[in-house]
Scaffold this active site. Structure first.
Site, PDB file in Angstrom:
ATOM      1  N   HIS A  81      17.782  48.955  -1.228  1.00 39.19           N
ATOM      2  CA  HIS A  81      16.341  49.856  -0.528  1.00 39.19           C
ATOM      3  C   HIS A  81      17.309  51.396  -0.410  1.00 39.19           C
ATOM      4  O   HIS A  81      19.013  51.063  -0.107  1.00 39.19           O
ATOM      5  CB  HIS A  81      15.396  49.426   0.520  1.00 39.19           C
ATOM      6  CG  HIS A  81      16.618  49.058   1.698  1.00 39.19           C
ATOM      7  ND1 HIS A  81      16.657  48.019   2.543  1.00 39.19           N
ATOM      8  CD2 HIS A  81      17.726  50.104   2.959  1.00 39.19           C
ATOM      9  CE1 HIS A  81      17.043  48.202   3.206  1.00 39.19           C
ATOM     10  NE2 HIS A  81      17.465  49.214   3.133  1.00 39.19           N
TER      11      HIS A  81
HETATM   12  P1  TYD Z   1      15.093  44.810   5.530  1.00 40.49           P
HETATM   13  O1  TYD Z   1      14.988  45.757   5.860  1.00 40.49           O
HETATM   14  O2  TYD Z   1      14.336  43.465   4.227  1.00 40.49           O
HETATM   15  O3  TYD Z   1      16.334  43.889   5.758  1.00 40.49           O
HETATM   16  P2  TYD Z   1      17.584  44.424   5.054  1.00 40.49           P
HETATM   17  O4  TYD Z   1      17.950  45.282   4.353  1.00 40.49           O
HETATM   18  O5  TYD Z   1      18.175  43.800   6.008  1.00 40.49           O
HETATM   19  O6  TYD Z   1      17.861  42.889   4.077  1.00 40.49           O
HETATM   20  O7  TYD Z   1      14.198  43.570   6.914  1.00 40.49           O
HETATM   21  C1  TYD Z   1      13.958  42.305   6.942  1.00 40.49           C
HETATM   22  C2  TYD Z   1      12.654  42.200   7.524  1.00 40.49           C
HETATM   23  O8  TYD Z   1      12.522  43.171   8.910  1.00 40.49           O
HETATM   24  C3  TYD Z   1      11.117  43.405   7.570  1.00 40.49           C
HETATM   25  O9  TYD Z   1      10.089  42.954   7.411  1.00 40.49           O
HETATM   26  C4  TYD Z   1      11.577  44.827   7.920  1.00 40.49           C
HETATM   27  C5  TYD Z   1      12.055  44.004   9.472  1.00 40.49           C
HETATM   28  N1  TYD Z   1      12.969  44.994  10.013  1.00 40.49           N
HETATM   29  C6  TYD Z   1      12.477  45.577  11.550  1.00 40.49           C
HETATM   30  O10 TYD Z   1      10.532  45.485  11.846  1.00 40.49           O
HETATM   31  N2  TYD Z   1      13.359  46.144  12.166  1.00 40.49           N
HETATM   32  C7  TYD Z   1      14.098  46.814  11.623  1.00 40.49           C
HETATM   33  O11 TYD Z   1      15.084  47.338  12.678  1.00 40.49           O
HETATM   34  C8  TYD Z   1      15.193  46.236  10.725  1.00 40.49           C
HETATM   35  C9  TYD Z   1      15.869  46.323  10.321  1.00 40.49           C
HETATM   36  C10 TYD Z   1      13.886  45.330   9.930  1.00 40.49           C
END
Ligand code: TYD
Length: 139
Positions: free
Chosen positions: A56
């Site tokens: 992302h």
């Molecule tokens: P995601 O953005 O997919 O993680 P990464 O980019 O590290 O692969 O996030 C995974 C899940 O966690 C998604 O459902 C959003 C949640 N999340 C939170 O609730 N709070 C946060 O601070 C972060 C970073 C993610």
């Protein structure tokens, strides 16, 4: 969304204090190190070696990543070029500005990715579709 020059992004040294009596190292991040106030801290761990995290870009959020244990790679993409960084030391960090697509991969066993970020969690700040990111960058 502004063009981000990937050549200007390099691993940033985090000050290290080495105990003279051999008790080990300590690294410290004070506010002068980062161009923003830290609003949130999260970390990735127990990541399988074949996982790709991230995938992302952020509209506004800035982020500083540190491999506090183990190693992993971060691929940054500004919409035109890609650059890969290998994070494998707890005293080096990667400052990712807004508007950059990122993918984290090749996690070693036991790797921990510490993330110091500039804003509270806000799904509205995410661009999660690569095609969408590219079209925003083109416009
Ligand atoms: P995601 O953005 O997919 O993680 P990464 O980019 O590290 O692969 O996030 C995974 C899940 O966690 C998604 O459902 C959003 C949640 N999340 C939170 O609730 N709070 C946060 O601070 C972060 C970073 C993610």
């Amino acid at each position: 969304m502004n063009y981000v020059n990937l050549d200007a992004i390099t691993l940033k040294e985090i000050p290290k204090i080495i105990a003279e009596d051999g008790r080990g190292n300590l690294s410290v991040i004070e506010k002068e190190l980062l161009p923003y106030e830290i609003k949130r801290v999260y970390y990735l761990y127990d990541v399988p070696s074949d996982s790709i995290r991230g995938g992302h870009a952020h509209k506004e959020l800035q982020q500083f990543l540190i491999a506090v244990a183990g190693s992993f790679s971060v691929v940054l993409d500004n919409g035109k070029e890609r650059k890969t960084f290998h994070l494998n030391r707890p005293n080096k960090g990667l400052l990712i500005p807004s508007g950059v697509w990122r993918e984290l991969e090749n996690f070693s066993a036991g790797a921990v990715c510490l993330s110091l970020v500039s804003a509270a969690y806000d799904e509205e700040d995410y661009i999660r579709e690569y095609a969408n990111f590219k079209s925003i960058k083109r416009s």
